[in-house]
Design a protein around this motif. Structure first.
Motif, PDB file in Angstrom:
ATOM      1  N   SER A  75       3.764   2.065   1.224  1.00 43.96           N
ATOM      2  CA  SER A  75       4.585   2.414   2.385  1.00 43.96           C
ATOM      3  C   SER A  75       6.062   2.163   2.101  1.00 43.96           C
ATOM      4  O   SER A  75       6.506   1.013   2.036  1.00 43.96           O
ATOM      5  CB  SER A  75       4.164   1.598   3.610  1.00 43.96           C
TER       6      SER A  75
ATOM      7  N   ASN B  13      -8.461   2.592   3.807  1.00 44.99           N
ATOM      8  CA  ASN B  13      -7.324   2.496   4.722  1.00 44.99           C
ATOM      9  C   ASN B  13      -6.767   3.869   5.042  1.00 44.99           C
ATOM     10  O   ASN B  13      -6.783   4.771   4.200  1.00 44.99           O
ATOM     11  CB  ASN B  13      -6.198   1.667   4.087  1.00 44.99           C
TER      12      ASN B  13
ATOM     13  N   TYR C  44       4.073   6.890   3.624  1.00 51.27           N
ATOM     14  CA  TYR C  44       3.389   6.675   2.347  1.00 51.27           C
ATOM     15  C   TYR C  44       4.135   7.438   1.265  1.00 51.27           C
ATOM     16  O   TYR C  44       4.153   8.666   1.246  1.00 51.27           O
ATOM     17  CB  TYR C  44       1.939   7.147   2.445  1.00 51.27           C
TER      18      TYR C  44
ATOM     19  N   HIS D   8      -2.940   3.239  -1.245  1.00 55.60           N
ATOM     20  CA  HIS D   8      -3.416   2.811   0.079  1.00 55.60           C
ATOM     21  C   HIS D   8      -4.896   2.451   0.087  1.00 55.60           C
ATOM     22  O   HIS D   8      -5.347   1.718   0.967  1.00 55.60           O
ATOM     23  CB  HIS D   8      -3.146   3.890   1.135  1.00 55.60           C
TER      24      HIS D   8
ATOM     25  N   HIS E 173       0.800  -1.229   0.000  1.00 63.11           N
ATOM     26  CA  HIS E 173       0.000   0.000   0.000  1.00 63.11           C
ATOM     27  C   HIS E 173       0.836   1.284   0.000  1.00 63.11           C
ATOM     28  O   HIS E 173       0.496   2.259   0.655  1.00 63.11           O
ATOM     29  CB  HIS E 173      -0.983   0.019   1.164  1.00 63.11           C
TER      30      HIS E 173
END
Length: 179
Positions: A13, A45, A51, A41, A11
């Motif tokens: 990260s 979420n 991020y 993401h 996602h």
């Protein structure tokens, strides 16, 4: 015997992708299997730690020849434009170390819509962000959990397949096997 790392739901990260790739190097795995949701993401979420999808791209693209990936519900054609490995396959069939495995993200699967699975096959999915190993009729369903956004009080995790399946925290601690 090959060693395969299996992960899902990065996602975007950069923090958790970096940790995952550190473990990949330490594990000395020959392949990295990604079960979708690589860069975005998703609207349900919260933003994961650090991020930074562009950083994730720059970390994963050099491993293009080692990655097998299936498409998650947050992966789009735009992602394929920036990633150097295929992220748009809905499913894949692989055979590692004697295990016949169908790879899918899992968001399109239910009791009426599952891939062709034979006795002893493994259906390996992400999507739920919850680690699981469960016998379902003739096949075994497995989920590595989530690298960046674990749910139901589970650890940030991945799996290793060598002689059997091992679920591990991003610190490398085994917390479950398919025994």
């Amino acid at each position: 015997m090959e060693k395969i790392m299996i992960a899902s739901d990065i996602h975007g990260s950069a923090y958790y992708c970096r940790k995952l790739l550190e473990r990949y190097k330490e594990e000395q795995a020959q392949r990295l299997v990604l079960l979708g949701d690589i860069l975005y993401h998703g609207p349900r979420n919260d933003l994961p730690k650090e991020y930074a999808p562009k950083e994730v791209i720059s970390m994963l693209n050099p491993l293009r020849d080692e990655i097998i990936c299936v498409r998650g519900n947050c992966d789009t054609e735009v992602d394929q434009m920036v990633l150097d490995f295929n992220v748009l396959a809905e499913q894949a069939y692989v055979n590692f170390n004697g295990y016949s495995i169908v790879l899918a993200h899992g968001h399109k699967l239910d009791d009426k819509n599952i891939p062709a699975l034979k006795e002893g096959d493994v259906l390996l999915c992400g999507h739920t962000h919850v680690p699981l190993c469960e016998k379902r009729g003739v096949y075994t369903y497995m989920n590595p959990g989530s690298v960046s956004i674990p749910k139901e009080n589970t650890a940030n995790s991945y799996m290793i397949l060598s002689d059997k399946f091992y679920w591990k925290t991003l610190e490398g601690k085994v917390y479950m096997t398919n025994d």
